[in-house]
Design an enzyme around this catalytic site. Structure first.
Site, short mmCIF file in Angstrom:
data_model
loop_
_atom_site.label_atom_id
_atom_site.label_comp_id
_atom_site.label_asym_id
_atom_site.label_seq_id
_atom_site.Cartn_x
_atom_site.Cartn_y
_atom_site.Cartn_z
N ASP A 27 -106.23 -22.67 12.02
CA ASP A 27 -106.41 -21.42 12.75
C ASP A 27 -107.09 -21.68 14.10
O ASP A 27 -107.97 -22.55 14.19
CB ASP A 27 -107.26 -20.46 11.91
CG ASP A 27 -107.21 -19.04 12.42
OD1 ASP A 27 -106.32 -18.72 13.23
OD2 ASP A 27 -108.07 -18.24 12.01
N ASN A 29 -105.30 -21.73 17.39
CA ASN A 29 -104.51 -22.22 18.52
C ASN A 29 -104.52 -21.23 19.69
O ASN A 29 -104.68 -21.63 20.85
CB ASN A 29 -103.06 -22.46 18.08
CG ASN A 29 -102.91 -23.63 17.14
OD1 ASN A 29 -103.82 -24.43 16.97
ND2 ASN A 29 -101.75 -23.73 16.52
N ARG A 31 -106.71 -18.83 20.40
CA ARG A 31 -108.02 -18.71 21.03
C ARG A 31 -108.36 -19.95 21.87
O ARG A 31 -109.00 -19.84 22.91
CB ARG A 31 -109.09 -18.48 19.96
CG ARG A 31 -109.25 -17.02 19.56
CD ARG A 31 -110.08 -16.86 18.32
NE ARG A 31 -109.29 -17.17 17.12
CZ ARG A 31 -109.79 -17.18 15.90
NH1 ARG A 31 -111.08 -16.94 15.70
NH2 ARG A 31 -109.02 -17.44 14.87
N SER A 72 -97.01 -18.66 7.89
CA SER A 72 -97.14 -17.78 6.73
C SER A 72 -96.01 -16.76 6.71
O SER A 72 -95.33 -16.52 7.72
CB SER A 72 -98.49 -17.05 6.77
OG SER A 72 -98.46 -15.98 7.70
N ASN A 75 -96.42 -14.27 9.39
CA ASN A 75 -96.29 -14.66 10.80
C ASN A 75 -95.04 -14.12 11.47
O ASN A 75 -94.92 -14.14 12.71
CB ASN A 75 -96.34 -16.18 10.96
CG ASN A 75 -97.72 -16.77 10.81
OD1 ASN A 75 -97.89 -17.94 10.49
ND2 ASN A 75 -98.76 -15.96 11.03
N TRP A 76 -94.08 -13.61 10.66
CA TRP A 76 -92.90 -12.99 11.26
C TRP A 76 -93.27 -11.76 12.09
O TRP A 76 -92.47 -11.31 12.91
CB TRP A 76 -91.91 -12.59 10.17
CG TRP A 76 -91.30 -13.75 9.44
CD1 TRP A 76 -91.57 -14.14 8.16
CD2 TRP A 76 -90.30 -14.65 9.92
NE1 TRP A 76 -90.82 -15.23 7.82
CE2 TRP A 76 -90.02 -15.57 8.87
CE3 TRP A 76 -89.62 -14.78 11.13
CZ2 TRP A 76 -89.09 -16.59 9.02
CZ3 TRP A 76 -88.68 -15.80 11.27
CH2 TRP A 76 -88.43 -16.69 10.22
N ARG A 201 -111.68 -16.25 5.40
CA ARG A 201 -110.77 -15.61 4.44
C ARG A 201 -109.64 -16.59 4.14
O ARG A 201 -109.40 -17.53 4.90
CB ARG A 201 -110.22 -14.30 4.98
CG ARG A 201 -109.52 -14.40 6.33
CD ARG A 201 -109.03 -13.05 6.83
NE ARG A 201 -108.43 -13.17 8.14
CZ ARG A 201 -109.09 -13.07 9.28
NH1 ARG A 201 -110.41 -12.84 9.27
NH2 ARG A 201 -108.47 -13.18 10.43
N SER A 203 -106.34 -15.66 3.60
CA SER A 203 -105.09 -15.24 4.25
C SER A 203 -103.85 -15.56 3.42
O SER A 203 -102.86 -16.09 3.93
CB SER A 203 -104.98 -15.87 5.64
OG SER A 203 -105.99 -15.38 6.49
#
Length: 247
Positions: A27, A29, A31, A72, A75-76, A201, A203
């Site tokens: 997680d 990328n 930011r 994930s 992510n779609w 979390r 996710s």
């Protein structure tokens, strides 16, 4: 017990208990790119570089299996252009890194419903996993279009079909029967789950498999995660006392 935070990281010890199976929620990328006033694609490209660094480091340490959350099922929902960029990076990774995986005796596995991807990408994934299937070294699992809730729902449906067809009795359904049908059935038990970027979390990632895994949440954005950060995470794992419900 409260999940570990980034403050648990410290310089790695010379000798620590080594997890057999490490999973990472990669997680941060976007930011990373935003902090540098770059497009999100630049962050994703650096994220691929981090994958190379971390998987090579994991092999050097002797970690038996690594599972990376790459795309994930949720992510779609991202913009179509960004999804297309991610698919392009996946194609590039397969083309550029497959020979190295073969040479390094790495077994490549994909978990999740990746057949929703375009036919050419599905063919590339099938070819890549096929070319490494006979390898006997470390296992690299990539989660693509993966969601743990959908995975568990699929297991429940398959068990219901087997009971309906008389292949098994309801009483035969136990934790082992469920684990045998999970996407990760041929991976070692999950020992350590790391999430980067400071979020705390899961996710929808490996919910069943994480039941007794050690959780480590670190502030490092994924493109900045490297061999040293992985070493520190392994050292943090080595300081844990794993009781599995006992004393």
């Amino acid at each position: 017990m409260k999940p570990a935070a980034a403050t648990d990281l410290a310089p790695a010890a010379a000798t620590v208990a080594l997890p057999r199976h490490v999973a990472i929620i990669m997680d941060g990328n976007g930011r990373w790119a935003k902090k540098r006033h770059l497009p999100r694609l630049a962050g994703h490209k650096m994220g691929v570089e981090a994958v190379r660094k971390v998987t090579r480091a994991g092999r050097a340490m002797g970690i038996e299996a690594m599972t990376l959350y790459a795309f994930s099922s949720e992510n779609w929902r991202r913009p179509e252009e960004e999804v297309g960029d991610l698919m392009g990076l996946l194609r590039h990774f397969i083309r550029s890194d497959l020979d190295e995986l073969v040479r390094e005796n790495v077994r490549l596995r994909v978990i999740g419903d990746y057949r929703r991807f375009s036919p050419d990408l599905v063919a590339m994934i099938d070819d890549a996993t096929g070319r490494t299937s006979a390898n006997t070294g470390p296992l690299l699992a990539i989660a693509l279009n993966y969601g743990s809730q959908a995975e568990l729902a699929g297991v429940a449906q398959e068990l219901a079909r087997r009971v309906r067809d008389g292949a098994m009795a309801i009483e035969d359904i136990d934790t082992q029967a469920i684990e045998n049908l999970l996407d990760t059935h041929d991976l070692p038990p999950l020992d350590l789950l790391i999430r980067t970027s400071g979020e705390q979390r899961l996710s929808n990632f490996l919910l069943w498999q994480a039941a007794y895994a050690e959780l480590l949440f670190v502030d490092t954005l994924w493109p900045d995660f490297d061999a040293e950060t992985l070493s520190q995470a392994i050292a943090a794992f080595g300081r844990r006392q794993r009781r599995f419900g006992g004393l």
